[in-house]
Design an enzyme around this catalytic site. Sequence first.
Site, PDB file in Angstrom:
ATOM      1  N   ASP A  13       0.833  -1.215   0.000  1.00  0.00           N
ATOM      2  CA  ASP A  13       0.000   0.000   0.000  1.00  0.00           C
ATOM      3  C   ASP A  13       0.867   1.264   0.000  1.00  0.00           C
ATOM      4  OD1 ASP A  13      -2.340   1.407  -0.041  1.00  0.00           O
ATOM      5  OD2 ASP A  13      -2.817   1.145   2.082  1.00  0.00           O
ATOM      6  N   ASN A  61     -11.037  -2.504  -5.303  1.00  0.00           N
ATOM      7  CA  ASN A  61     -10.267  -1.573  -6.130  1.00  0.00           C
ATOM      8  C   ASN A  61     -10.944  -1.228  -7.457  1.00  0.00           C
ATOM      9  OD1 ASN A  61      -7.060  -2.851  -4.958  1.00  0.00           O
ATOM     10  ND2 ASN A  61      -8.143  -1.002  -4.318  1.00  0.00           N
TER      11      ASN A  61
END
Length: 235
Positions: A13, A61
Amino acid sequence: MDQIPKHIAIIMDGNGRWAKERGKARTKGHFEGVKRVRDIAIYAKEKGVKCLTLYAFSTENWKRPTTEVSYLMSLPKYFFGTYMEEIMANDIKIEMIGERKNIPIAALEIFDKAIENSKHNKSMILNFAMNYGAIDEINEGIKKYTNEVLKGQRENDLKGDEFSAYLFTSSLPKVDLMIRTSGEKRLSNFLLYQLAYSELYFTDVYWPDFDHKEFDLALDDYKKRQRRYGGIDES
Ligand code: IPE
Ligand code: IPE
Ligand code: MG
């Protein structure tokens, strides 16, 4: 504890924030992130890790702008096009978990080819979580289990961690260590069942800056942990 974790799972991330801090497009952060995938995979294998699961794209996502999603879906082609030779030279076996549905066919073909070509490699499994979401995975597992019971193929007597056989990760070793970069302290729908007794390591470093030194810090931290599994420390 002095051993190397057998299975490490990473939530990669912070690509977007890495890029933003440099005044660059988010895609540039993802591009840099791909290079770290190569570096960390090879380094993990050298360290003796047997399985590395990387969260590459979550079922959530898809909410991102289409241009970013398309860019992310083009990265497997770049990754395997650039690094497949090194992956083979390092005896790394490629695997994938997640829902194939919705992943563009071109990306799936690239993955399938890499999986096929590397299937006899033995040193480490590099497992990509693509269009992966733990809640979907558990739903699918429940459906599979229920079907077997309804068809009389098994008793309704599930116990212990037998349910792990119904998950995408059924053939993989237990996750010993989960790392999340970028400072966020949540699981974001990653391996909810598999992380029940894993050690968790959070670092503020963004994924494009997660180098060998940062990986060593995570391993050093893991070595200091005492895994008691509900028991007591016997040393
Ligand atoms: C992780 O970086 C990559 C993916 C989720 C595919 P992000 O894109 O989430 O980066 P931040 O969190 O916005 O910085
Ligand atoms: C998790 O990161 C997914 C991947 C790294 C592929 P996100 O950036 O999507 O997670 P949230 O939105 O911060 O929970
Ligand atoms: Mg993020």
